[in-house]
Design an enzyme around this catalytic site. Structure first.
Site, mmCIF file in Angstrom:
data_model
loop_
_atom_site.group_PDB
_atom_site.id
_atom_site.type_symbol
_atom_site.label_atom_id
_atom_site.label_comp_id
_atom_site.label_asym_id
_atom_site.label_seq_id
_atom_site.Cartn_x
_atom_site.Cartn_y
_atom_site.Cartn_z
ATOM 1 N N ASP A 233 -17.266 89.689 -50.279
ATOM 2 C CA ASP A 233 -18.207 88.950 -51.109
ATOM 3 C C ASP A 233 -17.627 87.585 -51.473
ATOM 4 O O ASP A 233 -16.422 87.346 -51.336
ATOM 5 C CB ASP A 233 -18.525 89.734 -52.391
ATOM 6 C CG ASP A 233 -19.260 91.035 -52.095
ATOM 7 O OD1 ASP A 233 -20.022 91.057 -51.115
ATOM 8 O OD2 ASP A 233 -19.064 92.014 -52.848
ATOM 9 N N HIS B 228 -18.875 88.015 -44.244
ATOM 10 C CA HIS B 228 -19.605 88.242 -45.490
ATOM 11 C C HIS B 228 -20.197 89.652 -45.569
ATOM 12 O O HIS B 228 -20.682 90.068 -46.622
ATOM 13 C CB HIS B 228 -20.733 87.206 -45.619
ATOM 14 C CG HIS B 228 -21.049 86.842 -47.034
ATOM 15 N ND1 HIS B 228 -20.502 87.469 -48.127
ATOM 16 C CD2 HIS B 228 -21.888 85.894 -47.551
ATOM 17 C CE1 HIS B 228 -20.974 86.937 -49.237
ATOM 18 N NE2 HIS B 228 -21.821 85.983 -48.921
#
Length: 506
Positions: A481, A477
């Site tokens: 995204d 992450h």
């Protein structure tokens, strides 16, 4: 004839080093390129190989001394020129043990090429014992590295007269494993050497932590208030190096920290249960798998996103063309080629899933080296199919079949498991319905495939039974995204539910 041992080139702007450890002592016989000592600079550790075969006559620069580039470290007396008096007994012992060679030839069994960046291995199994007759290229033993198992064939036909490295011994990339004698002297040599393994086997056990840590590491530990027990050594035989101390300090280790208990959180075991337990040392491969997976969890901001795919169209296409595909290409048409193609297609649209983090930079890959996770009897390995985005269905299926077979046989090389940019893991072959795969660092994405299961689905307002599969994308992450992860999974789903999209790059 005497050959000088000198400090090799240490690298740009590095002018001196510290002699950390001598692996040999005066009087020891050495082979050409056998490691003699280890030097330590501010940045790296440098091993010094023997420039010639012979006997280590003397050591000029002892452990702990600081030496400059091209400084004299010691001298080698080449065979036939014994040199100092203390060397002669060694040579005489060697001659006394040599009746085996009379009328025959001795051939050393050396560690084969282990692969790029692999410097040592553990002797896992000897298939032969001292005194056994062996044929040329017959398998003698198996070595285990961090990634693969390596079989060692006999370099010549004859009799195994000596095992230098017994099972459990850690050897470097240039070590001698055994001696093969051929000719008339072979039979005579075998009984004399048969007693050697018993004495040799005890050597590794006694090595323990009698290893001298690097001088700079000792100094750094003293300055930081650390004990040797608080630092994990990465050097040869567990030797603590300067960078190990730096890692321990960075991890928050301090003198005030209570020493960790030797037997972690292991619950008490009743005596009758203990008698039925079996304790087996983890293989090097399993240790590496454990370490890398935990490092991945500790480093990446890992998150998993799920979706599901209707496999109706892929299964119908496969059933229609599988016989023709096998006849033309000589390989079965499986599901992995469809998933590989679908992932390559999706990675073009969401390139951050195919990227990696390097410090404060993001490195985008304009190619796809696809890792295909494969279970083997010794653990999970990930062979890499290079430039999978430029391959046909047939080429992908052939590569998967070939690398899968080599993985199961333990014959994959290090090069075949390096450089992957994305990974696919198929837990469905074991019956897994849903799971969250762990990233294969430094990659930023891994797709988990699962079991195909018939489920009732609402199709155009009607309930139909469809073959469904759950998909799981684990991603880092920090650079991927949620929008990118969901987009990637949707593109994979669309390509599999309508495979024609792959042909038209849609």
């Amino acid at each position: 004839m005497t050959t000088e041992i000198r400090v090799p080139t240490l690298g740009e702007s590095v002018t001196e080093a510290t002699v950390a450890t001598w692996f040999k002592k005066p009087g020891d016989a050495v082979a050409v390129d056998e490691m003699l000592c280890e030097l330590e600079t501010d940045k790296v550790t440098v091993e010094v190989p023997s420039p010639a075969a012979g006997v280590l006559a003397d050591i000029v620069a002892a452990e702990g001394e600081t030496v400059g580039v091209d400084a004299l470290l010691g001298n080698i007396s080449e065979e036939g020129n014994a040199g100092p008096e203390e060397v002669k007994p060694k040579a005489e012992e060697k001659a006394a043990a040599a009746p085996a060679a009379a009328g025959g030839t001795s051939v050393d069994v050396m560690v084969p090429t282990l692969g790029e960046s692999v410097t040592e291995a553990t002797v896992a199994t000897w298939f032969k014992k001292v005194g056994d007759t062996v044929a040329q290229d017959e398998m003698l033993c198996e070595l285990e590295t961090d990634k693969v198992s390596v079989e060692v064939p006999s370099p010549a036909a004859g009799t195994l007269t000596e095992i230098v490295a017994p099972e459990g011994t850690t050897v470097d990339a240039t070590a001698k494993l055994a001696v093969i004698s051929s000719g008339e002297g072979a039979a005579a040599a075998a009984p004399a050497a048969a007693a050697a393994p018993a004495a040799t086997t005890s050597a590794p056990a006694s090595s323990g932590k009698d290893v001298e840590d690097a001088p700079s590491a000792k100094k750094a530990m003293a300055e930081a208030g650390l004990s040797a027990g608080q630092v994990s050594g990465s050097g040869r035989d567990g030797r603590i190096m300067k960078e190990d101390v730096a890692k321990a300090i960075a991890a928050g280790t301090s003198a005030a920290a209570a020493p960790a208990p030797a037997a972690a959180p292991r619950a008490p075991v009743a005596a009758d249960d203990a008698a039925r337990e079996e304790r087996v040392k983890m293989t090097r491969l399993r240790q590496t798998i454990a370490r890398r997976l935990k490092d991945s969890q500790n480093t990446a901001a890992m998150l998993t996103t799920y979706n599901e795919v209707d496999m109706t169209e892929v299964m119908a296409l496969r059933n229609e063309y599988k016989d023709l595909f096998l006849k033309k290409h000589g390989v079965k048409l499986g599901f992995m080629s469809f998933f590989t193609k679908a992932c390559c297609h999706a990675l073009k649209e969401v390139p951050e899933v195919n990227a990696e983090i390097d410090g404060t930079d993001i490195v985008y890959k304009n190619f796809v080296h696809m890792g295909i996770a494969a279970g083997t009897p010794t653990g999970l390995v990930v062979p890499v199919i290079r430039d999978a985005d430029a391959m046909s269905f047939a080429d992908i299926e052939k590569a998967i079949a070939e690398k899968g077979a080599r993985a199961r046989d333990g014959k994959l090389s290090m090069a075949e498991m390096q450089g992957g940019t994305f990974t696919i893991s198929n837990g469905g072959v074991y019956g897994s319905l849903m799971s969250s795969p762990i990233l294969n660092p430094p990659q930023s994405g891994i797709l988990g495939m699962h079991k195909i299961q018939d489920r009732p689905m609402a199709i155009n307002g009607k309930v139909e039974i469809r073959p469904m599969m759950y998909l799981a994308l684990s991603y880092d992450h920090r650079i991927v995204d949620g929008k990118g992860a969901v987009t990637f999974l949707v593109r994979v789903k669309e390509a599999l539910e309508d495979p024609r999209r792959l042909l038209m790059d849609l």
